[in-house]
Design a protein around this motif. Structure first.
Motif, mmCIF file in Angstrom:
data_model
loop_
_atom_site.group_PDB
_atom_site.id
_atom_site.type_symbol
_atom_site.label_atom_id
_atom_site.label_comp_id
_atom_site.label_asym_id
_atom_site.label_seq_id
_atom_site.Cartn_x
_atom_site.Cartn_y
_atom_site.Cartn_z
ATOM 1 N N ARG A 162 0.820 -1.218 0.000
ATOM 2 C CA ARG A 162 0.000 0.000 0.000
ATOM 3 C C ARG A 162 0.850 1.263 0.000
ATOM 4 O O ARG A 162 0.352 2.353 -0.292
ATOM 5 N N THR A 163 2.128 1.117 0.339
ATOM 6 C CA THR A 163 3.020 2.267 0.301
ATOM 7 C C THR A 163 3.152 2.753 -1.137
ATOM 8 O O THR A 163 3.269 1.959 -2.070
ATOM 9 N N ARG A 164 3.146 4.045 -1.300
ATOM 10 C CA ARG A 164 3.207 4.618 -2.637
ATOM 11 C C ARG A 164 4.432 4.126 -3.401
ATOM 12 O O ARG A 164 5.535 4.098 -2.865
ATOM 13 N N TYR A 165 4.222 3.702 -4.604
ATOM 14 C CA TYR A 165 5.223 3.227 -5.560
ATOM 15 C C TYR A 165 5.695 1.796 -5.303
ATOM 16 O O TYR A 165 6.344 1.206 -6.179
ATOM 17 N N THR A 188 4.215 -1.227 -5.045
ATOM 18 C CA THR A 188 3.683 -2.244 -5.952
ATOM 19 C C THR A 188 4.225 -2.054 -7.361
ATOM 20 O O THR A 188 4.607 -3.025 -8.032
ATOM 21 N N ARG A 189 4.253 -0.818 -7.813
ATOM 22 C CA ARG A 189 4.750 -0.546 -9.167
ATOM 23 C C ARG A 189 6.206 -0.956 -9.311
ATOM 24 O O ARG A 189 6.599 -1.570 -10.321
ATOM 25 N N SER A 203 9.516 5.950 -12.851
ATOM 26 C CA SER A 203 8.876 6.244 -11.567
ATOM 27 C C SER A 203 9.678 7.299 -10.806
ATOM 28 O O SER A 203 10.900 7.422 -10.979
ATOM 29 N N VAL A 237 11.888 4.221 -0.201
ATOM 30 C CA VAL A 237 10.442 4.093 -0.431
ATOM 31 C C VAL A 237 9.703 3.778 0.865
ATOM 32 O O VAL A 237 8.626 4.315 1.130
#
Length: 419
Positions: free
Chosen positions: A10-13, A15-16, A189, A130
């Motif tokens: 759920r932390t931004r970036y 999963t990407r 990213s 991150v």
């Protein structure tokens, strides 16, 4: 376990970056399988297939730390994407020219391996910036190892699926095209564009000046050899037990076993120093290779192959923490790339050695190789225990912005990978 991984994703970036890295690494993860199947389809021998796969692996081993050092010096986007494009173009050239022009085949396969982008090391360098929290980064290492096994489970099925639908040539082309898209997703990213390595001391050895890192790399050379030998021995087994479909399931089972083992390992927080824990994991890994020499029917062999993979992901997750603890300051991408390199060299040696072994002694002797290699990895860890485990280690991971054992401070979790 699921809750912990979900929090990270759920932390931004997060999963990407994880998904992009996994997709971007598909060409590297499936190269040995795709090359072996392609050469066999073109009428080549096991020895030729193993030799070409070994050339790819050795070239990859040379390229990973060199590209990793360039990433540490110049950032990720300037290195990762051009390397991915060059690697894919070289593999496409190999797919279209085939093994008939042998010298060109070796050159193109070597170039594809040499320019494989160090996405794996790059991701592990990004986790601290991150996620921020030390315990989350350690959990991300475990999740990373588990996710890799998803890739190693799906990758062989993707290759054999492309073979079934189109051809071995198409499998090489499709996998490498997909890999470029994965690399592109990562490098555009924000974390990848913003990341910079910590200032580093100029030293020609770079990350290799750490004795603990050298000890770890020595062990993973043999673990890689074990995995590479299974790749070739599995082809020989499948030729007598159902063909390419069985081979795909064997390789997928190896990844599935590692996925299960990594999931269980990541479900709890472990006490004690990871260096000692790694020794136990490698011992269990070596023991689980031995039953492969029974070479039973396809269903039982698939189960044994899954068992052989159970302790692989836990060993990798533990190794990631150790690399972070022992890498000199400013060399984090290079240090992780050296782990990839050493593992790849070992896998290449395994594929190269097992081809002639299978032709000489048959499938059973091919599966003897991983057991011997696993035992050798354990011997290395036992012999280098005093170097690998810090003398004053208390069992508690210390937060630190430095981890250079060669004249700085005691190794610990490094949060200073970005300037």
């Amino acid at each position: 376990m699921a809750a912990g991984y979900a929090e990270i994703l759920r932390t931004r970036y997060a999963t990407r970056l994880l998904a992009g890295t996994l997709v971007g690494r598909l060409p590297n993860a499936t190269a040995a399988i795709a090359i072996v199947l392609f050469i066999r389809a073109e009428g080549g021998t096991y020895s030729l297939a193993g030799a070409l796969a070994a050339v790819y692996g050795v070239a990859n081993a040379v390229g990973q730390p060199l590209l990793g050092r360039l990433v540490d010096l110049h950032g990720q986007p300037r290195v990762q994407l051009p390397a991915a494009l060059l690697s894919a173009l070289a593999m496409a050239a190999f797919a279209f020219t085939g093994p008939d022009r042998l010298a060109l085949a070796y050159v193109t396969v070597g170039a594809a391996g040499l320019f494989t982008p160090p996405l794996e090391g790059g991701l592990r360098a990004l986790w601290p910036s991150v996620l921020g929290k030390e315990e989350q980064v350690h959990a991300a290492y475990a999740m990373d190892a588990v996710a890799q096994e998803v890739m190693f489970t799906v990758g062989p099925l993707l290759v054999t699926g492309c073979v079934a639908l189109w051809s071995e040539q198409a499998a090489l082309l499709v996998v490498n095209a997909v890999g470029v898209l994965g690399a592109l997703s990562v490098v555009v990213s924000q974390p990848s564009r913003a990341w910079r390595s910590a200032p580093r001391e100029a030293h020609w050895l770079g990350a290799l000046r750490s004795p603990g890192l050298l000890a770890l790399l020595g062990a993973f050379l043999f673990i890689g050899m074990a995995l590479g030998s299974i790749t070739v021995a599995g082809v020989s087994y499948a030729d007598g037990h159902g063909g390419d479909a069985v081979y795909g399931w064997l390789m997928a089972a190896l990844g599935l076993g590692a996925l299960a083992g990594g999931s269980v390992y990541g479900a709890r927080r472990w006490r004690g120093v990871p260096e000692r824990r790694l020794t136990v994991l490698v011992a269990l890994l070596a023991v689980c290779y031995v039953p492969l020499t029974l070479v039973p029917g396809a269903l039982a062999m698939t189960a044994l192959t899954a068992l052989a993979g159970v302790f692989l992901a836990p060993a990798l997750a533990c190794a990631f923490i150790i690399v972070d603890r022992h890498a000199p300051r400013g060399t984090v991408t290079e240090a992780f790339s050296w782990l990839v390199t050493t593992f790849t060299v070992g896998a290449s040696l395994g594929t190269a050695a097992t081809g002639p072994v299978v032709e000489w002694g048959g499938t059973v002797w091919g599966f003897v190789v991983p057991g011997v290699a696993g035992a050798a990895a354990l011997v290395v860890l036992l012999a280098t225990a005093r170097v690998l485990v810090p003398v004053h280690e208390s069992g508690v991971v210390a937060g630190s912005s430095e981890n250079d054992r060669n004249g700085v401070v005691e190794p610990g979790f490094s949060a200073g990978h970005q300037a």
